[in-house]
Every structure is written in structure tokens, then in C-alpha cells.
Design a protein around this motif. Structure first.
Motif, PDB file in Angstrom:
ATOM      1  N   ASN A 205       8.624  -0.846   5.837  1.00  0.00           N
ATOM      2  CA  ASN A 205       8.677   0.398   5.073  1.00  0.00           C
ATOM      3  C   ASN A 205       9.789   0.353   4.035  1.00  0.00           C
ATOM      4  N   ILE A 206       9.428   0.690   2.802  1.00  0.00           N
ATOM      5  CA  ILE A 206      10.390   0.704   1.709  1.00  0.00           C
ATOM      6  C   ILE A 206      11.187   2.006   1.741  1.00  0.00           C
ATOM      7  N   THR A 207      12.507   1.905   1.600  1.00  0.00           N
ATOM      8  CA  THR A 207      13.359   3.080   1.411  1.00  0.00           C
ATOM      9  C   THR A 207      13.461   3.330  -0.079  1.00  0.00           C
ATOM     10  N   ALA A 208      13.027   4.482  -0.548  1.00  0.00           N
ATOM     11  CA  ALA A 208      12.936   4.740  -1.986  1.00  0.00           C
ATOM     12  C   ALA A 208      14.292   4.673  -2.660  1.00  0.00           C
ATOM     13  N   ILE A 209      15.280   5.324  -2.091  1.00  0.00           N
ATOM     14  CA  ILE A 209      16.606   5.368  -2.699  1.00  0.00           C
ATOM     15  C   ILE A 209      17.637   5.623  -1.609  1.00  0.00           C
ATOM     16  N   ARG A 210      18.801   4.976  -1.722  1.00  0.00           N
ATOM     17  CA  ARG A 210      19.840   5.139  -0.709  1.00  0.00           C
ATOM     18  C   ARG A 210      21.212   5.057  -1.362  1.00  0.00           C
TER      19      ARG A 210
ATOM     20  N   ILE B 228       1.692   1.745  -7.304  1.00  0.00           N
ATOM     21  CA  ILE B 228       2.238   1.731  -5.944  1.00  0.00           C
ATOM     22  C   ILE B 228       3.761   1.772  -5.988  1.00  0.00           C
ATOM     23  N   ALA B 229       4.353   1.026  -6.920  1.00  0.00           N
ATOM     24  CA  ALA B 229       5.815   0.889  -6.966  1.00  0.00           C
ATOM     25  C   ALA B 229       6.522   2.168  -7.378  1.00  0.00           C
ATOM     26  N   SER B 230       5.793   3.148  -7.949  1.00  0.00           N
ATOM     27  CA  SER B 230       6.443   4.381  -8.382  1.00  0.00           C
ATOM     28  C   SER B 230       6.614   5.390  -7.258  1.00  0.00           C
ATOM     29  N   GLY B 231       6.029   5.127  -6.100  1.00  0.00           N
ATOM     30  CA  GLY B 231       6.150   6.048  -4.974  1.00  0.00           C
ATOM     31  C   GLY B 231       6.596   5.338  -3.718  1.00  0.00           C
ATOM     32  N   LEU B 232       6.588   6.053  -2.625  1.00  0.00           N
ATOM     33  CA  LEU B 232       6.977   5.468  -1.350  1.00  0.00           C
ATOM     34  C   LEU B 232       5.843   4.566  -0.867  1.00  0.00           C
ATOM     35  N   PHE B 233       6.187   3.309  -0.529  1.00  0.00           N
ATOM     36  CA  PHE B 233       5.142   2.372  -0.120  1.00  0.00           C
ATOM     37  C   PHE B 233       5.651   1.456   0.980  1.00  0.00           C
ATOM     38  N   GLU B 234       4.747   0.659   1.512  1.00  0.00           N
ATOM     39  CA  GLU B 234       5.086  -0.303   2.555  1.00  0.00           C
ATOM     40  C   GLU B 234       4.435  -1.636   2.223  1.00  0.00           C
ATOM     41  N   VAL B 235       5.012  -2.702   2.760  1.00  0.00           N
ATOM     42  CA  VAL B 235       4.519  -4.043   2.457  1.00  0.00           C
ATOM     43  C   VAL B 235       4.295  -4.815   3.753  1.00  0.00           C
ATOM     44  N   ARG B 236       3.484  -5.855   3.625  1.00  0.00           N
ATOM     45  CA  ARG B 236       3.233  -6.775   4.724  1.00  0.00           C
ATOM     46  C   ARG B 236       3.193  -8.188   4.152  1.00  0.00           C
ATOM     47  N   ALA B 237       3.844  -9.111   4.827  1.00  0.00           N
ATOM     48  CA  ALA B 237       3.865 -10.501   4.385  1.00  0.00           C
ATOM     49  C   ALA B 237       2.920 -11.338   5.239  1.00  0.00           C
TER      50      ALA B 237
ATOM     51  N   ARG C 138       0.852  -1.183   0.000  1.00  0.00           N
ATOM     52  CA  ARG C 138       0.000   0.000   0.000  1.00  0.00           C
ATOM     53  C   ARG C 138       0.893   1.240   0.000  1.00  0.00           C
ATOM     54  N   PRO C 139       0.442   2.341  -0.610  1.00  0.00           N
ATOM     55  CA  PRO C 139       1.195   3.595  -0.527  1.00  0.00           C
ATOM     56  C   PRO C 139       1.259   4.063   0.930  1.00  0.00           C
ATOM     57  N   VAL C 140       2.323   4.731   1.281  1.00  0.00           N
ATOM     58  CA  VAL C 140       2.435   5.287   2.626  1.00  0.00           C
ATOM     59  C   VAL C 140       1.286   6.275   2.852  1.00  0.00           C
ATOM     60  N   GLY C 141       0.596   6.098   3.960  1.00  0.00           N
ATOM     61  CA  GLY C 141      -0.552   6.939   4.277  1.00  0.00           C
ATOM     62  C   GLY C 141      -1.887   6.311   3.958  1.00  0.00           C
TER      63      GLY C 141
END
Length: 335
Positions: free
Chosen positions: A246-251, A220-229, A197-200
């Protein structure tokens, strides 16, 4: 839960998917039947059925699975010497999974039950359960032949299990919208499914998968998002969910010098789907952008020397900031 295969035992299949909240056009039920260890679920189903929801109904279907399980139980009495307590051999495990057409690789419903050759009485109705005393015969007193054999079937409680945990260690983009999951669990499972899901947002979207690759919807994958397994535990017959990851977009993780330190290679992990990534330099109190493609590393030649600060920006999301001195004398590794 237990199933007496000589009485009707219904499972309820809602025609609105519990995963997406959308009325399905079809669904598939897969039924696995086996004996032995409860966790030794076969790789292939014993029985499969597909139902078309031609009318677009939002009601629920009911399927009697008792008669299916009954076909797999060949009742046999195995003689024993003396009075002994032995494992029964006239029952099977049965698991069903339900897949909806809008997420055909993610099971929406799952359950494991014990099925045995038995029946309930009229007043018990459908889905009769085992008696509270766990004795699988009617009555409390039994008359038996002195020289014969008598079998008293009883149901034994399953041993207690530790608290189940499922942990996402990493969810890394491999290419495009394809991601690889690394997770650990303290229980047996056959597969892990993922929702994103997108963050928020409060609404989870099932993530389809092909082999070990999870395909996150592009929106969803083009922005900041989070996942659950989630994974199904056959021992407790329950779905165990992980914490939200929480996904880190870029590091940025490394900066290498070349050309005597007056140029650099900037290595970064890009974990969202994008075609352009900006390198940003801090200069005179503001950030200046240098857009380019999304391939790591980014090569950059420096005209000014001295102390500098950089970061990456993708689809409005920023990386960590890295301070460096030009000419760069040695590789910078960022933990």
C-alpha cells in the motif's frame, strides 16, 4: 516440463493479453537457449519472432519450439572409463517469454523447459513427455557388446527448493509518475515487474519500466494506490508474486525551526503525482488550508504562538498529524 526436439512441441499464445485482457495487435516471443546451470539465462535471446494480429482475432496461436531447440543440440558421445554416473551433455535449457504490444516491457508468459534430442511415438501425439521411469530409452532389457561402451540416459529429479518469497521493501516516487522499487527475494531472477491498481479496485494494470524506473499510469499515480511485484523463478518455472504493498500518499517526516523558531520548514515525502499540496493548520475546531506547490520542504511563518497541530493534504489524501509548540525550540523528527 521437457521437450523432445524431434517431435513437435507447441506453446500456445493467446491473442488476448493475460495482463490487460485486451486483444493484441501484435506480440513478440523471445526464446533463450543455453546449457549449464538452469539459472544462467543469457542476457540476449537466441531467437525472436514477432506476429501481427492483422484480423484482430481473439483465438490463440500455436508455435512449435522443438525445431528451434533442436538446432542448438549437437549430439556427442564422450567416452568414459569404467562404469560411472556423469552429467549429460546432449541437452539444453530453453525459456520463452511473450510480450504484447500494449505492455512491451512486461512479459505476459514465461516458462523454462529441458530440451533433449529425442522423439515420441505416434500415439503420444504432440508435446510428448518423458517416461515415468525417467529412462530415456525404449525397453527394459538391452543387449550390449562385452568390449564396447553403452550409455544409459536417465532423467534425475531436481532437488527440492524452499518456499519462494518476494518482498517489496519500498516503492518510492522519484519524480512525476516515475517510481523506484526496492525488493528482496530468496530465489534467482533477472527482472522484477510491477502491477498497480487504485485502492478499492480489483483490476491490476501492468507498470512499464525503463531501467530501474517504473512508470505508473498517471490516472493511478494521482490517487491512493497499491502495487504488487512479480518475478520469474527459473528453477521452479513459476512467477512468484509479492504481497500487496500500500502506497502512503504523503507523510511529514521532519519539522525544522528557523527565524528563532517563529518560522518552520516542513519536510514531507510525496508519493503520488500532484502539482499542489495543502498545508493544513488546526484552529478553533477546524482545519484551515494553505495551498502551495508540491515541493518539499514547505516554509511557513507563524503569527500565533503556543501549541499547534499541522498536517498535509494532497488530492484528498491526508498525511500524519504533527503537534508542535511555537516558537519551535528544536527539530522534530517523525519516525
Amino acid at each position: 516440463m521437457s521437450i523432445k526436439t524431434l517431435s513437435p512441441h507447441y506453446i500456445s499464445i493467446p491473442l488476448t493479453s493475460p495482463l490487460t485482457g485486451v486483444i493484441c495487435s501484435s506480440y513478440e516471443v523471445r526464446i533463450y537457449i543455453w546449457d549449464g546451470s538452469k539459472t544462467a539465462i543469457p542476457a540476449e535471446p537466441s531467437y525472436t519472432m514477432t506476429k501481427i494480429n492483422a484480423s484482430g482475432s481473439s483465438r490463440s496461436d500455436r508455435i512449435n519450439i522443438a525445431r528451434i531447440a533442436s538446432d542448438f543440440i549437437g549430439f556427442e558421445c564422450i567416452p568414459q572409463q569404467g562404469t560411472v554416473l556423469v552429467d549429460g551433455n546432449n541437452q539444453v535449457w530453453i525459456k520463452y517469454e511473450c510480450y504484447y504490444n500494449d505492455s512491451p516491457t512486461v512479459p505476459a508468459l514465461q516458462e523454462v523447459s529441458l530440451a533433449l534430442k529425442g522423439y515420441g511415438y505416434f500415439l503420444e501425439g504432440e508435446n510428448p513427455q518423458l517416461p515415468s521411469n525417467k529412462i530415456l530409452l525404449t525397453g527394459d532389457e538391452f543387449k550390449v557388446s562385452r568390449d564396447g561402451r553403452f550409455v544409459l540416459p536417465i532423467m534425475v529429479d531436481e532437488p527440492p527448493v524452499p518456499i519462494r518469497t518476494l518482498t517489496i521493501n519500498n516503492f518510492v516516487r522519484s519524480t512525476g509518475v516515475n517510481y523506484t522499487l526496492t525488493a528482496t527475494a530468496n530465489f534467482p531472477y533477472t527482472e522484477i515487474f510491477v502491477s498497480a491498481r487504485p485502492v478499492g479496485s480489483s483490476s491490476w494494470t501492468p507498470v512499464e519500466h525503463s531501467g530501474s524506473s517504473y512508470i505508473v499510469p498517471s490516472g493511478i499515480a494521482s490517487g491512493l494506490f497499491e502495487v504488487r511485484a512479480g518475478a520469474f523463478d527459473p528453477v521452479t518455472s513459476a512467477i512468484i508474486y509479492s504481497a500487496v504493498y500500500n502506497i502512503t500518499a504523503i507523510r511529514i517526516y521532519k519539522v525544522e525551526p528557523y527565524s528563532s523558531g517563529y518560522a518552520t520548514r516542513i519536510f514531507y515525502n510525496l508519493n503520488i503525482n500532484a502539482t499542489t499540496v495543502d498545508l493544513q493548520l488546526y484552529n478553533n475546531g477546524s482545519w484551515q488550508s494553505w495551498p502551495y506547490d508540491a515541493n518539499s520542504p514547505r516554509y511557513f511563518s507563524w503569527t500565533p504562538t503556543g501549541n499547534q497541530k499541522i498536517r498535509m493534504m494532497v488530492n484528498g489524501n491526508y498525511s500524519n498529524e504533527v503537534s508542535l509548540t511555537i516558537p519551535l525550540a528544536a527539530t522534530i523528527n517523525i519516525p
